[in-house]
Design an enzyme around this catalytic site. Structure first.
Site, short mmCIF file in Angstrom:
data_model
loop_
_atom_site.label_atom_id
_atom_site.label_comp_id
_atom_site.label_asym_id
_atom_site.label_seq_id
_atom_site.Cartn_x
_atom_site.Cartn_y
_atom_site.Cartn_z
N SER A 1 -17.94 -19.65 -1.23
CA SER A 1 -18.40 -20.88 -0.11
C SER A 1 -19.78 -20.97 -0.66
O SER A 1 -20.64 -22.05 -0.28
CB SER A 1 -18.29 -20.24 1.26
OG SER A 1 -16.97 -19.89 1.68
N THR B 1 -28.85 -24.15 -4.65
CA THR B 1 -28.12 -25.63 -5.07
C THR B 1 -29.01 -26.43 -5.77
O THR B 1 -28.65 -27.23 -6.52
CB THR B 1 -27.30 -26.06 -3.74
OG1 THR B 1 -28.45 -26.48 -2.76
CG2 THR B 1 -26.21 -25.30 -3.31
N GLU C 1 -11.61 -26.18 -1.95
CA GLU C 1 -12.44 -27.25 -1.62
C GLU C 1 -13.21 -27.23 -0.39
O GLU C 1 -13.65 -28.03 0.27
CB GLU C 1 -11.53 -28.61 -1.39
CG GLU C 1 -10.60 -28.81 -2.67
CD GLU C 1 -11.23 -28.97 -3.92
OE1 GLU C 1 -12.38 -28.95 -3.88
OE2 GLU C 1 -10.47 -28.89 -5.05
N THR D 1 -13.93 -24.06 2.46
CA THR D 1 -12.82 -23.50 3.62
C THR D 1 -12.91 -24.51 4.73
O THR D 1 -13.91 -25.18 5.03
CB THR D 1 -13.14 -22.19 4.10
OG1 THR D 1 -14.75 -22.10 4.72
CG2 THR D 1 -13.14 -21.09 2.92
C1 LIG Z 1 -5.23 -20.60 -5.53
C2 LIG Z 1 -6.76 -20.78 -5.49
C3 LIG Z 1 -7.13 -21.84 -6.46
C4 LIG Z 1 -8.38 -22.20 -6.61
N1 LIG Z 1 -8.89 -23.10 -7.37
C5 LIG Z 1 -10.21 -23.34 -7.54
C6 LIG Z 1 -10.85 -24.08 -8.68
O1 LIG Z 1 -10.10 -24.81 -9.12
N2 LIG Z 1 -12.01 -24.21 -8.86
C7 LIG Z 1 -13.02 -23.57 -8.17
O2 LIG Z 1 -14.09 -23.54 -8.52
N3 LIG Z 1 -12.50 -22.55 -7.39
C8 LIG Z 1 -11.34 -22.42 -6.74
N4 LIG Z 1 -10.65 -21.65 -5.84
C9 LIG Z 1 -11.92 -20.73 -5.10
C10 LIG Z 1 -11.88 -21.49 -3.86
O3 LIG Z 1 -12.49 -22.65 -3.65
C11 LIG Z 1 -12.79 -20.32 -2.82
O4 LIG Z 1 -11.71 -19.30 -2.61
C12 LIG Z 1 -13.09 -21.01 -1.70
O5 LIG Z 1 -14.35 -21.76 -2.10
C13 LIG Z 1 -13.68 -19.57 -0.79
O6 LIG Z 1 -14.60 -18.99 -1.34
P1 LIG Z 1 -14.20 -17.09 -1.28
O7 LIG Z 1 -12.82 -17.04 -1.71
O8 LIG Z 1 -15.40 -16.67 -2.23
O9 LIG Z 1 -14.47 -16.73 0.18
P2 LIG Z 1 -15.86 -16.49 0.90
O10 LIG Z 1 -16.84 -17.44 0.77
O11 LIG Z 1 -16.20 -15.15 0.68
O12 LIG Z 1 -15.19 -16.77 2.48
C14 LIG Z 1 -14.35 -15.70 3.13
C15 LIG Z 1 -14.39 -16.05 4.70
O13 LIG Z 1 -15.91 -16.24 5.15
C16 LIG Z 1 -15.99 -17.29 5.76
N5 LIG Z 1 -17.63 -17.66 5.38
C17 LIG Z 1 -17.98 -17.83 3.98
N6 LIG Z 1 -19.36 -18.10 4.04
C18 LIG Z 1 -19.36 -18.51 5.50
C19 LIG Z 1 -20.59 -19.25 6.14
N7 LIG Z 1 -21.82 -19.30 5.71
N8 LIG Z 1 -20.45 -19.40 7.60
C20 LIG Z 1 -19.26 -19.11 8.30
N9 LIG Z 1 -18.18 -18.51 7.48
C21 LIG Z 1 -18.15 -18.37 6.00
C22 LIG Z 1 -15.10 -18.51 5.12
O14 LIG Z 1 -14.86 -19.69 5.66
C23 LIG Z 1 -13.96 -17.65 4.87
O15 LIG Z 1 -13.14 -17.46 6.07
C24 LIG Z 1 -9.48 -21.33 -5.86
C25 LIG Z 1 -8.91 -20.41 -5.02
C26 LIG Z 1 -7.67 -20.09 -5.00
C27 LIG Z 1 -7.44 -18.96 -4.21
#
Ligand SMILES: Cc1cc2nc3c(=O)[nH]c(=O)nc-3n(C[C@H](O)[C@H](O)[C@H](O)COP(=O)(O)OP(=O)(O)OC[C@H]3O[C@@H](n4cnc5c(N)ncnc54)[C@H](O)[C@@H]3O)c2cc1C
Length: 617
Positions: A174, A226, A451, A453
């Site tokens: 994120s 960013t 895209e 969360t």
């Molecule tokens: C099957 C799959 C396909 C994907 N395809 C792509 C792709 O094609 N290209 C690509 O670039 N990425 C892709 N992703 C990655 C996806 O976009 C990320 O998993 C997503 O952005 C969340 O990041 P993270 O998994 O690190 O979770 P984290 O960012 O660690 O989030 C974990 C939890 O904490 C919460 N959280 C995080 N930060 C905050 C905040 N500041 N305030 C409040 N809550 C917060 C989130 O909402 C979530 O509930 C894919 C992921 C999967 C599983």
């Protein structure tokens, strides 16, 4: 294998032609003079055939087979995908959304959305493989210079090359500003890029002759966060000046994720530049603009996520409805004391009908939201070419801002709920792999995560678009749209629903006044702790509005049907969807307002240590 996909053709037609009145409101404009209703209907008909045939029949088998990382670093895809890809490209599905001057059909967005609903609903894993071709085409058209356009655009439009979006890294999910992938200039004006991207959908497969990786990365010396990110195009294979492949670009697939769903689509960990130089092309001529450049593509991807959710949820609902009308179990509740009472189909049990009505009203409401959003996008495009007035364009623009996070977050959350209910209606069979509804649940879950969360969507709405409640212009825009679209004189039995909708709008207004006050006192943490709830309040009002609009149209249509002539069931069902939603789901707006108004701050006051206690013991 039989097709798993069930299309909602009648409701799609209703929303396009009766609710949005696409012929009069969109197709009548000069910008869309190349498309008429017959052409759109023909395309939708062919789409349904392809979705219910080729794509739907591969849905379950591709899930079972999955993808394999081969020793040569290439990814093997499920059986049948290559043939389906060839048909897909041969039939030119990508070209539907491509401009006329590039050889495409330039269909109005709501028609494209209807096509996508069926294709994505029939086989989301397969469709992810080509999902970024058209958005990248537009991104390069907008920001890339003539050279990049000449090299990439036609190949992307024709699906000869495919595309992936590469943002996520192990420490940057994120938090996009934490991206570490590095770039340095080469002498010929291109760059060399090095780093690791994880979770990359559709990476390293061989369906297309090349893959264009769209990579967010930091040029050496760029500012942190960013503001220092630039957008690069990194081809999987290098190519010569004529676009012919001539060598490896050293993008390696290190592993594939072992996922909950979407097994037919590889989710890859990619390293760039670790086994040789990965050549990258800066998008445009200005560095550090990457996130801004990607904004419109990401907004589009958020709408697309809503369409994925809608397509699968709709098919899950139709499976449940069909099963409930066939499965015989139990007797009429009023005769349940009698062992000899005739057995009935489960659709005759009130609780099963409750579940079906929740699914039906939710799916129809979500469809109306996503298609309406597409119609607003169309109206902004018409304004761009001088075919719409400034006030109309402003209103449409505001509605695009409001409905985009709702389409992404609310529709994906509701799709998960619909899939869960569909499993419940099927009983034990729903929990088995023979029945596709468990797969819909697994495939749908990712939509609330990628895209951005769903929390990030909610935060975007309350923080960036509503100024924590201090800038409620989007609420006013919604009020205006409701006022303009619902005639004062709705049929008598629908008038209480109209009053209920106005009351729900007032609850949102009061909530925003409260959050604005919290924000003035410096407690944005209070506001953000309710962000998800506030997005849901808006979503429920929007669904209520559009379901009521549908009911009004249905009521009029019923009046035109002669008594005994038949054909009224569909319209009667639309009225029931609205009535059910207003009685069972819209009241949650008042409940949410009361929860927020209760000013309980347990969430912000709870220390993280509370959760650490006991973890790992
Ligand atoms: C099957 C799959 C396909 C994907 N395809 C792509 C792709 O094609 N290209 C690509 O670039 N990425 C892709 N992703 C990655 C996806 O976009 C990320 O998993 C997503 O952005 C969340 O990041 P993270 O998994 O690190 O979770 P984290 O960012 O660690 O989030 C974990 C939890 O904490 C919460 N959280 C995080 N930060 C905050 C905040 N500041 N305030 C409040 N809550 C917060 C989130 O909402 C979530 O509930 C894919 C992921 C999967 C599983």
């Amino acid at each position: 294998m039989d097709s798993a996909y069930l299309a909602a053709g009648r409701d799609i037609d209703f929303v396009l032609w009766e609710q949005l009145r696409l012929e009069e409101k969109v197709l009548a404009h000069a910008k869309f003079q190349h498309c008429d209703r017959a052409m759109a209907a023909d395309i939708l008909h062919r789409t349904r055939d392809f979705a219910c045939g080729v794509l739907g029949s591969l849905y379950q088998s591709s899930d079972r087979e999955g993808c394999r990382l081969q020793p040569n670093g290439h990814v093997g895809l499920p059986t049948g995908f290559l043939e389906a890809w060839q048909v897909y490209q041969h039939n030119g599905w990508n070209m539907l959304a491509i401009p006329l001057e590039d050889g495409g059909l330039a269909l109005p967005y709501p028609v494209t959305i209807a096509v996508q609903e069926m294709l994505y609903g029939a086989n989301p894993a397969f469709m992810t493989l080509s999902g970024f071709c058209v958005p990248l085409f537009y991104l390069i058209r907008r920001f890339g210079g003539a050279t990049l356009q000449a090299l990439f655009c036609e190949k992307l439009a024709r699906g000869q090359w495919s595309a992936c979006l590469c943002m996520t890294e192990p420490a940057a999910g994120s938090d996009v500003g934490a991206i570490r992938t590095r770039v340095e200039p080469r002498q010929d004006g291109s760059y060399r890029l090095a780093g690791t991207k994880i979770f990359i959908s559709a990476g390293s497969h061989d369906l297309a002759e090349n893959i264009v990786y769209v990579v967010l990365a930091r040029i050496a010396g760029a500012p942190p966060g960013t503001a220092g990110l630039s957008c690069f195009l990194v081809p999987r294979f290098r190519f010569d000046a004529s676009g012919r492949i001539d060598g490896d670009n050293h993008v390696s697939c290190e592993r594939l994720e072992n996922k909950m769903g979407l097994h037919g689509c590889p989710t890859a960990e990619l390293t760039f530049g670790s086994h040789g130089e990965s050549v990258a092309y800066l998008l445009g001529d200005r560095p550090n603009r990457g996130l801004l450049q990607l904004l419109s593509m990401m907004n589009q991807a958020r709408i697309t996520t809503g369409v994925f959710a809608l397509g699968m949820a709709s098919s899950a609902y139709l499976h449940a409805a069909r099963y409930a009308c066939e499965r015989v179990q139990g007797s009429d509740q009023r005769l349940s004391f009698s062992a000899s009472a005739p057995r009935v189909r489960i659709v005759q049990h009130a609780d099963v009908r409750r579940m079906l009505l929740e699914m039906k009203s939710t799916v129809e409401g979500c469809r109306a939201v996503v298609y309406k959003l597409a119609a607003y996008v169309c109206m902004t495009q018409l304004a761009d070419v001088g075919e719409s007035n400034a006030a109309g364009a402003r209103g449409a623009g505001a509605m695009v801002d409001l409905l985009t996070p709702i389409a992404k977050a609310y529709v994906s959350d509701q799709a998960w709920r619909v899939a869960e209910l569909a499993i419940q209606v099927h009983g034990g069979y729903g929990y088995t792999r023979d029945c596709p509804v468990e797969q819909y649940a697994r495939d749908i879950k990712i939509l609330s995560i990628w895209e951005g969360t769903n929390y990030l969507q909610a935060a975007d709405l309350i923080r960036d678009k509503l100024g924590f409640g201090a800038r409620p212009a989007l609420l006013e825009a919604l009020r205006d749209q409701i006022r303009g679209s619902l005639p004062d004189l709705v049929a008598a039995e629908l008038q209480p629903l109209r009053r209920q909708l106005d009351a729900a709008l007032d609850r949102i207004g009061e909530t925003l006044s409260l959050t604005a006050e919290w924000s003035r006192k410096g407690r944005i943490d209070f506001v953000l702790s309710h962000a998800t709830r506030i997005l849901r309040m808006f979503a429920h009002v929007v669904l209520g509005w559009l379901l009521l609009e549908g009911a009004v149209i249905a009521q009029r249509a019923l009046q035109r049907i002669a008594p005994g002539a038949g054909g009224g069931e569909f319209y009667a069902g639309k009225i029931l969807s609205a009535r059910f939603f207003f009685a069972n789901l819209l009241p949650s707006v008042a409940a949410d307002a009361a929860i927020i108004g209760g000013a309980d701050f347990t969430v912000v006051e709870t220390s993280p240590e509370v959760f650490a206690v006991g973890a790992g013991q």
